[in-house]
Motif scaffolding. Structure first.
Motif, mmCIF file in Angstrom:
data_model
loop_
_atom_site.group_PDB
_atom_site.id
_atom_site.type_symbol
_atom_site.label_atom_id
_atom_site.label_comp_id
_atom_site.label_asym_id
_atom_site.label_seq_id
_atom_site.Cartn_x
_atom_site.Cartn_y
_atom_site.Cartn_z
ATOM 1 N N SER A 118 0.849 -1.190 0.000
ATOM 2 C CA SER A 118 0.000 0.000 0.000
ATOM 3 C C SER A 118 0.887 1.244 0.000
ATOM 4 N N LEU A 119 0.613 2.151 -0.930
ATOM 5 C CA LEU A 119 1.444 3.346 -1.088
ATOM 6 C C LEU A 119 0.576 4.602 -1.082
ATOM 7 N N CYS A 120 1.164 5.695 -0.643
ATOM 8 C CA CYS A 120 0.480 6.990 -0.653
ATOM 9 C C CYS A 120 1.504 8.090 -0.896
ATOM 10 N N HIS A 121 1.199 8.974 -1.845
ATOM 11 C CA HIS A 121 2.091 10.090 -2.147
ATOM 12 C C HIS A 121 1.259 11.370 -2.232
ATOM 13 N N LYS A 122 1.868 12.471 -1.863
ATOM 14 C CA LYS A 122 1.182 13.758 -1.879
ATOM 15 C C LYS A 122 2.016 14.772 -2.652
ATOM 16 N N ASP A 123 1.386 15.397 -3.647
ATOM 17 C CA ASP A 123 1.972 16.540 -4.361
ATOM 18 C C ASP A 123 3.402 16.257 -4.838
ATOM 19 N N GLU A 124 3.558 15.162 -5.555
ATOM 20 C CA GLU A 124 4.848 14.833 -6.162
ATOM 21 C C GLU A 124 4.698 14.847 -7.681
ATOM 22 N N ALA A 125 5.651 15.460 -8.346
ATOM 23 C CA ALA A 125 5.545 15.640 -9.796
ATOM 24 C C ALA A 125 5.473 14.304 -10.520
ATOM 25 N N SER A 126 6.343 13.375 -10.172
ATOM 26 C CA SER A 126 6.366 12.089 -10.853
ATOM 27 C C SER A 126 6.876 11.011 -9.912
ATOM 28 N N VAL A 127 6.169 9.870 -9.908
ATOM 29 C CA VAL A 127 6.567 8.716 -9.095
ATOM 30 C C VAL A 127 6.565 7.488 -10.001
ATOM 31 N N THR A 128 7.697 6.786 -10.046
ATOM 32 C CA THR A 128 7.807 5.573 -10.849
ATOM 33 C C THR A 128 7.605 4.364 -9.954
ATOM 34 N N LEU A 129 6.640 3.517 -10.325
ATOM 35 C CA LEU A 129 6.369 2.299 -9.565
ATOM 36 C C LEU A 129 7.112 1.142 -10.202
ATOM 37 N N SER A 130 8.251 0.791 -9.628
ATOM 38 C CA SER A 130 9.065 -0.313 -10.141
ATOM 39 C C SER A 130 9.991 -0.767 -9.034
ATOM 40 N N GLY A 131 10.759 -1.796 -9.310
ATOM 41 C CA GLY A 131 11.723 -2.270 -8.334
ATOM 42 C C GLY A 131 11.163 -3.337 -7.415
ATOM 43 N N PRO A 132 11.973 -3.833 -6.489
ATOM 44 C CA PRO A 132 11.572 -4.940 -5.605
ATOM 45 C C PRO A 132 10.337 -4.634 -4.759
ATOM 46 N N GLU A 133 10.097 -3.375 -4.475
ATOM 47 C CA GLU A 133 8.971 -3.012 -3.602
ATOM 48 C C GLU A 133 7.633 -3.441 -4.192
ATOM 49 N N VAL A 134 7.513 -3.419 -5.530
ATOM 50 C CA VAL A 134 6.233 -3.726 -6.158
ATOM 51 C C VAL A 134 6.271 -4.971 -7.038
ATOM 52 N N GLN A 135 7.442 -5.495 -7.349
ATOM 53 C CA GLN A 135 7.551 -6.644 -8.239
ATOM 54 C C GLN A 135 6.841 -7.859 -7.645
ATOM 55 N N GLY A 136 5.947 -8.460 -8.454
ATOM 56 C CA GLY A 136 5.242 -9.659 -8.028
ATOM 57 C C GLY A 136 4.191 -9.428 -6.964
ATOM 58 N N LYS A 137 3.764 -8.171 -6.770
ATOM 59 C CA LYS A 137 2.783 -7.859 -5.730
ATOM 60 C C LYS A 137 1.601 -7.087 -6.302
ATOM 61 N N ALA A 138 0.512 -7.124 -5.556
ATOM 62 C CA ALA A 138 -0.616 -6.253 -5.856
ATOM 63 C C ALA A 138 -0.321 -4.889 -5.239
ATOM 64 N N VAL A 139 -0.573 -3.827 -5.987
ATOM 65 C CA VAL A 139 -0.253 -2.474 -5.528
ATOM 66 C C VAL A 139 -1.548 -1.715 -5.255
ATOM 67 N N ARG A 140 -1.643 -1.158 -4.068
ATOM 68 C CA ARG A 140 -2.798 -0.339 -3.697
ATOM 69 C C ARG A 140 -2.323 1.093 -3.459
ATOM 70 N N LEU A 141 -2.859 2.021 -4.244
ATOM 71 C CA LEU A 141 -2.584 3.445 -4.047
ATOM 72 C C LEU A 141 -3.758 4.026 -3.270
ATOM 73 N N LYS A 142 -3.497 4.481 -2.066
ATOM 74 C CA LYS A 142 -4.587 4.911 -1.189
ATOM 75 C C LYS A 142 -4.349 6.325 -0.682
ATOM 76 N N GLY A 143 -5.289 7.233 -1.018
ATOM 77 C CA GLY A 143 -5.235 8.593 -0.497
ATOM 78 C C GLY A 143 -4.220 9.490 -1.161
ATOM 79 N N SER A 144 -3.698 9.097 -2.312
ATOM 80 C CA SER A 144 -2.715 9.944 -2.992
ATOM 81 C C SER A 144 -3.396 11.176 -3.585
ATOM 82 N N LYS A 145 -2.619 12.267 -3.702
ATOM 83 C CA LYS A 145 -3.165 13.508 -4.242
ATOM 84 C C LYS A 145 -2.073 14.271 -4.989
#
Length: 415
Positions: free
Chosen positions: A74-101
């Motif tokens: 589960s990930l959440c980011h606020k007011d960031e220009a660009s976020v790349t979802l890659s690498g060991p943190e997300v590989q082979g997993k379900a990704v939930r973006l919750k409350g990002s803005k």
């Protein structure tokens, strides 16, 4: 004098001994018969069996929930220009973006994400370049949200998205089943072919709808659920029931059957099972060989599978059935290019440029990329680019392509 109390005590002891002996004999008999807890009636036996099954089911459910949590991030980011979802943190997993803005997410090609879930996100844009392993995206209570898909998507679930939610598919054939409920802000478009104008499909109300491509139209119908709450009665291309279809003419029946095979092929293509998709497209073409889109789709399957000769044959057939189909020309050029037949390559893309009024800017740019690769082999690419310039005189990338072609031609002439 007789002591009756002793007689009573002795009699009680004898009764207890007899009871214990009888119980021991009964237990021995039950063990011999496989009835450890004694004989049971059918009702008791059935109830205990159901309780055991429910306990096993509950244990499996808890185990599955624990397993799922281990494989979900589960990930959440606020007011960031660009976020790349890659690498060991997300590989082979379900990704939930919750409350990002206020975030622009990018999921680069080659990232192995199982599933993407987006909850309560606002002013968020996601560019999904990778193919999800389950081909599934879920959106819930999102506002001012945009999802751009480069790969086919099998299932999209959208719930409670009252504010604008825009889904941009790369191609019309990439659109799978879209289930949505109380999401009046939901709009769909496909950017690289056909119109890029969004089509609003969402509606207000506590009922579930399903939208999908049927023939040449985007249909939205209510979802009926049967036993186990599974969706049933998803409409056919024309929304006809089986009883109605049985009454139509043989030609119409063949057309409907061909359409079913085409839709099934599209589902397999979205699941990246290109061999099975090609097989289903073949069945469709046997029933209706005049479907130019299916010839084009099967050509794309052969390109994905590396069979460029078959891809060329199908793409050529597509241009014969419908010369105005830009995908046929494009995939014909791709086949020539894959076989390093560059003169035919640029001639085909030149033909594509003449019907590119039906293409959007993104697809034309893709064609120009292949022109760059062919310029060293054939300087005659310049006339094709000039034709493209006539269609889009304000397109800066076409003008840049012409300058590049002229420069490469001069360099080739001087070498």
């Amino acid at each position: 004098m007789t002591d009756y109390s002793k007689w009573d005590a002795k009699a009680s002891k004898l009764c207890r001994d007899a009871d214990e002996e009888e119980k021991a004999e009964e237990a021995a008999c039950n063990d011999a018969l496989g009835l450890k807890d004694g004989p049971k009636g059918p009702t008791t036996e059935k109830a205990e069996k159901e309780i055991k099954q429910l306990k096993e089911h509950s244990e499996k459910r808890e185990s599955f929930i624990a397993w799922s949590k281990e494989r979900e991030v589960s990930l959440c980011h606020k007011d960031e220009a660009s976020v790349t979802l890659s690498g060991p943190e997300v590989q082979g997993k379900a990704v939930r973006l919750k409350g990002s803005k206020g975030v622009n997410y990018v999921v680069p090609a080659g990232t192995s994400i199982v599933k993407l879930m987006v909850d309560a996100c606002r002013e968020v844009r996601i560019h999904l370049q990778a193919q999800l392993l389950t081909s599934t995206v879920e959106l819930y209570k999102c506002e001012a949200f945009e999802l751009q898909l480069d790969q086919p998507l099998g299932t999209l679930q959208v719930d409670e998205c009252v504010q604008p939610v825009k889904i941009i598919f790369a191609e019309r054939e990439h659109v799978g089943k879209i289930y949505h409920q109380n999401s009046p802000g939901l709009a769909l478009s496909w950017a690289l072919t056909g119109t890029s104008e969004p089509q609003t499909v969402g509606q207000t109300g506590d009922f579930q709808l399903v939208s999908r491509i049927c023939g040449d139209t985007l249909r939205t119908d209510p979802v009926r659920r049967g036993e186990g709450e599974f969706p049933i009665d998803i409409p056919t291309t024309e929304g006809e029931s089986a009883s109605t279809a049985s009454q139509v003419s043989d030609a119409e029946e063949r057309r409907l059957e061909a359409e079913k095979k085409r839709l099934a092929g599209n589902d397999m293509f979205r699941a990246s099972d290109f061999a099975q998709a090609a097989a289903l497209y073949t069945l469709c073409l046997e029933l209706d060989p005049q479907q130019s889109a299916v010839w084009s789709n099967r050509a794309q399957c052969w390109l994905k599978l590396g069979d460029h000769e078959k891809a060329l044959a199908d793409a050529t057939k597509c241009t014969e059935v419908d010369p105005s189909n830009p995908k046929g020309w494009f995939r014909k050029g791709m086949s020539y290019h894959a076989m390093k037949r560059y003169p035919e390559d640029w001639m085909t893309f030149w033909g594509l440029s003449k019907c590119s009024s039906t293409l959007c800017q993104g697809r034309l740019h893709c064609c120009l990329l292949h022109f760059y690769l062919a310029i060293k082999r054939c300087r005659k690419a310049i006339p094709a680019l000039l034709e493209a310039e006539k269609l889009e005189p304000t397109n800066k990338q076409i003008l840049d392509a012409i300058k590049m072609a002229q420069l490469m031609a001069r360099n080739t002439a001087g070498s």
